[in-house]
Design an enzyme around this catalytic site. Structure first.
Site, PDB file in Angstrom:
ATOM      1  N   ARG A  30       0.381  -1.042  -0.309  1.00  0.00           N
ATOM      2  CA  ARG A  30       0.098  -0.068  -0.523  1.00  0.00           C
ATOM      3  C   ARG A  30       0.963   1.410  -0.117  1.00  0.00           C
ATOM      4  O   ARG A  30       0.389   2.625  -0.657  1.00  0.00           O
ATOM      5  CB  ARG A  30      -1.358   0.216   0.757  1.00  0.00           C
ATOM      6  CG  ARG A  30      -2.108   1.058   0.795  1.00  0.00           C
ATOM      7  CD  ARG A  30      -3.156   1.698   1.951  1.00  0.00           C
ATOM      8  NE  ARG A  30      -4.404   1.723   2.707  1.00  0.00           N
ATOM      9  CZ  ARG A  30      -4.033   3.062   3.406  1.00  0.00           C
ATOM     10  NH1 ARG A  30      -3.762   3.353   3.644  1.00  0.00           N
ATOM     11  NH2 ARG A  30      -5.776   3.433   2.157  1.00  0.00           N
ATOM     12  N   ILE A  56      -7.705   7.380  -1.295  1.00  0.00           N
ATOM     13  CA  ILE A  56      -7.443   6.648  -1.663  1.00  0.00           C
ATOM     14  C   ILE A  56      -8.017   5.660  -0.599  1.00  0.00           C
ATOM     15  O   ILE A  56      -8.035   5.894   1.027  1.00  0.00           O
ATOM     16  CB  ILE A  56      -5.393   6.658  -1.381  1.00  0.00           C
ATOM     17  CG1 ILE A  56      -5.525   4.413  -1.072  1.00  0.00           C
ATOM     18  CG2 ILE A  56      -5.153   6.765  -0.011  1.00  0.00           C
ATOM     19  CD1 ILE A  56      -4.035   4.278  -0.795  1.00  0.00           C
ATOM     20  N   SER A  57      -9.297   5.182  -0.515  1.00  0.00           N
ATOM     21  CA  SER A  57      -9.669   4.387  -0.050  1.00  0.00           C
ATOM     22  C   SER A  57      -9.188   3.267   1.072  1.00  0.00           C
ATOM     23  O   SER A  57      -8.138   2.971   1.255  1.00  0.00           O
ATOM     24  CB  SER A  57     -10.221   3.306  -0.334  1.00  0.00           C
ATOM     25  OG  SER A  57     -11.699   3.372  -1.053  1.00  0.00           O
ATOM     26  N   SER A  58      -9.820   2.895   2.854  1.00  0.00           N
ATOM     27  CA  SER A  58      -9.261   2.561   3.468  1.00  0.00           C
ATOM     28  C   SER A  58      -8.572   0.743   2.787  1.00  0.00           C
ATOM     29  O   SER A  58      -9.958   0.264   2.026  1.00  0.00           O
ATOM     30  CB  SER A  58     -10.086   1.840   4.462  1.00  0.00           C
ATOM     31  OG  SER A  58     -10.360   0.798   5.710  1.00  0.00           O
ATOM     32  N   PRO A  59      -8.308   0.016   3.652  1.00  0.00           N
ATOM     33  CA  PRO A  59      -8.304  -1.024   2.526  1.00  0.00           C
ATOM     34  C   PRO A  59      -8.949  -2.281   3.121  1.00  0.00           C
ATOM     35  O   PRO A  59      -8.669  -2.851   2.499  1.00  0.00           O
ATOM     36  CB  PRO A  59      -6.329  -1.754   3.322  1.00  0.00           C
ATOM     37  CG  PRO A  59      -6.032  -0.547   4.956  1.00  0.00           C
ATOM     38  CD  PRO A  59      -6.879   0.657   3.997  1.00  0.00           C
TER      39      PRO A  59
END
Length: 207
Positions: A30, A56-59
């Site tokens: 990431r 950037i979205s949460s994993p």
């Protein structure tokens, strides 16, 4: 890389991952997709700002959206609308033969393209354009993923979905956003609401 593996293990405790998806998350670091000023937060399970109100979205969100696509070994192609940093597309590239990613912000497209090249993710096709129109030249797609909230699923997108295909999208529902799965079976659409979410809204046009 060790920090990335620890992040994946934390993810797996919160939301158990299929082994193929878990492997994809381990292979895609990431940190490569996080803005330089936020590298200290790269392995936190949080969304992070990019540019022009994009994130950037949460994993964890990426893991859930990937899971809800129900990707098996028969799935050949995935279209992602609202690619942002490219992190979600990179994960998908480890699961299918072809990924098609559309992003409306030119600077993000340029940065993502460089990341994909650096990581040798040559099966990702990246386009600068209005994602709401899909990518008709390469349709039909086995899976379609919206990484931004939409008010409704356009018929033009459903027309680009193959039979037995799946669309996953956050849909605006009153004051909520609901991750919704659509399955196309013999031209009939089966809709299933999964869970509430928090995405940036899909914008039209390019910038």
């Amino acid at each position: 890389m060790i920090a990335n593996i620890k992040m994946v293990e934390e993810l797996n405790k919160i939301f158990p991952l299929d082994e193929r998806i878990k492997k994809a998350f381990i292979e895609i670091d990431r940190r490569e997709f996080v803005p330089e000023g936020l590298l200290f937060d790269a392995y936190k399970i949080d969304s992070l700002p990019l540019t022009n109100d994009s994130t950037i979205s949460s994993p964890l969100t990426v893991a859930k959206m990937t899971t809800y696509l129900e990707i098996d070994k028969k799935v050949d192609s995935v279209l992602e609308i609202g690619a942002g940093s490219g992190y979600q597309s990179a994960i998908l590239s480890k699961l299918v033969r072809r990924v098609f990613a559309i992003e409306r912000i030119k600077s993000l497209v340029e940065k993502s393209g460089k990341r994909f090249k650096k990581l040798k993710l040559y099966n990702i096709n990246l386009k600068y354009g209005d994602g709401a129109n899909g990518w008709e030249n390469f349709a039909p797609f086995d899976r379609i993923l919206f990484s931004a909230t939409i008010d409704y699923l356009p018929n033009s997108i459903l027309e680009q979905l193959s039979d037995r295909g799946v669309v996953v999208a956050p849909i605006k529902n009153g004051d909520r956003e609901v991750i919704t799965q659509f399955k196309k079976i013999d031209n009939r659409i089966i809709k299933r609401e999964l869970e509430t979410a928090n995405f940036v809204p899909l914008k039209r046009g390019v910038e």
